[in-house]
Write an enzyme that holds these catalytic residues in place. Structure first.
Site, PDB file in Angstrom:
ATOM      1  N   HIS A 187      -3.627  12.605 -31.734  1.00 35.17           N
ATOM      2  CA  HIS A 187      -2.453  12.916 -32.387  1.00 35.17           C
ATOM      3  C   HIS A 187      -1.628  13.300 -31.251  1.00 35.17           C
ATOM      4  O   HIS A 187      -1.087  14.307 -30.752  1.00 35.17           O
ATOM      5  CB  HIS A 187      -2.590  14.289 -33.191  1.00 35.17           C
ATOM      6  CG  HIS A 187      -3.049  13.977 -34.361  1.00 35.17           C
ATOM      7  ND1 HIS A 187      -2.433  13.796 -35.766  1.00 35.17           N
ATOM      8  CD2 HIS A 187      -4.470  13.952 -34.825  1.00 35.17           C
ATOM      9  CE1 HIS A 187      -3.366  13.550 -36.659  1.00 35.17           C
ATOM     10  NE2 HIS A 187      -4.303  13.610 -36.325  1.00 35.17           N
ATOM     11  N   GLU A 206       1.750  13.642 -31.313  1.00 31.92           N
ATOM     12  CA  GLU A 206       2.627  14.702 -31.568  1.00 31.92           C
ATOM     13  C   GLU A 206       2.375  16.034 -31.562  1.00 31.92           C
ATOM     14  O   GLU A 206       3.267  17.119 -31.404  1.00 31.92           O
ATOM     15  CB  GLU A 206       2.880  14.489 -33.213  1.00 31.92           C
ATOM     16  CG  GLU A 206       2.112  15.027 -34.141  1.00 31.92           C
ATOM     17  CD  GLU A 206       0.746  14.181 -34.557  1.00 31.92           C
ATOM     18  OE1 GLU A 206       0.122  14.757 -35.269  1.00 31.92           O
ATOM     19  OE2 GLU A 206       0.606  13.405 -33.785  1.00 31.92           O
ATOM     20  N   CYS A 239      -3.826   8.175 -35.825  1.00 33.04           N
ATOM     21  CA  CYS A 239      -4.988   8.732 -36.769  1.00 33.04           C
ATOM     22  C   CYS A 239      -5.203   7.765 -37.974  1.00 33.04           C
ATOM     23  O   CYS A 239      -5.577   6.672 -37.805  1.00 33.04           O
ATOM     24  CB  CYS A 239      -4.782  10.193 -36.937  1.00 33.04           C
ATOM     25  SG  CYS A 239      -6.360  11.032 -37.369  1.00 33.04           S
TER      26      CYS A 239
END
Length: 227
Positions: free
Chosen positions: A207, A209, A113
């Site tokens: 993202h 994660e 990002c």
């Protein structure tokens, strides 16, 4: 074979935990958990003097530049849009120095990002300061489809179109020197960039994660293990 040591940049913000309320170097636990799940050892890298970045990178096998605040538009020669968030000057300086050091040494690098945007800015690119449709509201991730560009490193990791978790209101505009776009959203937004010919340098606008798909970070960890 030892697990590779992967550095993760952090926020520098005020936080509360237990009985404490004070400034903290912090990162959502999903970042280190993602690196660990992909086979690496996670090490947090809070903002430090930019002059120490090369020494820090020299001790790492790979680097993740995490998401966070908007990049200061002065870093890419633009006037501030009223919708651009407050600058995080310490993070900008530190993370740009880390990116420069990683690129100079060929240390595998993943920008997430904001990290992808900083990679672009580090190489002379610019950013769109506001776009709609890539968040689900304040503090809520959206989801949209990302399509890889055939023949790119990203496409070698994720060859099919996938739905990804996304939370950003800025994006790459003019690509930095040497960068190529390696994935796009359906609205044409650049969703991944990479440096062809580099040992391993990739940025993703979403993202990972926040997702169960480990392939991008497994690619980073594999590259870091080869060093």
């Amino acid at each position: 074979m030892p697990k590779p040591l992967i550095g993760l940049t952090t926020y520098l913000d005020r936080a509360r935990w237990g009985v404490w309320d004070m400034p903290a170097a912090l990162l959502p636990e999903t970042y280190p958990r993602l690196v660990q799940a992909a086979g690496g050892i996670a090490a947090m890298l809070p903002p430090d003097a930019p002059a120490t970045a090369a020494e820090a990178v020299a001790r790492l096998d790979g680097l993740v530049v995490a998401g966070g605040a908007d990049v200061d538009p002065a870093r890419y020669g633009a006037e501030r849009d009223p919708r651009t968030g407050p600058a995080a000057a310490e993070r900008d300086s530190w993370e740009l120095a880390l990116i420069d050091a990683a690129l100079a040494t060929g240390t595998p690098l993943l920008g997430v990002c904001r990290g992808m945007q900083l990679l672009n800015v580090a190489l002379g690119g610019t950013l769109v300061q506001h776009l709609d449709g890539h968040t689900g509201g304040v503090g809520v991730f959206a989801a949209h489809t990302v399509k890889p560009v055939p023949g790119t490193r990203y496409a070698s990791l994720v060859p099919e179109a996938v739905t990804v978790p996304t939370y950003h209101h800025q994006a790459v505009d003019r690509l930095g020197s040497g960068l190529t776009a390696s994935a796009h959203a359906e609205d044409g937004t650049v969703e991944a960039v990479e440096l062809p010919g580099m040992r391993w340098a990739l940025g993703v606008q979403w993202h990972p994660e926040m997702d169960a798909d480990l392939r991008v970070v497994e690619g980073l960890v594999a590259a870091a293990s080869d060093g």
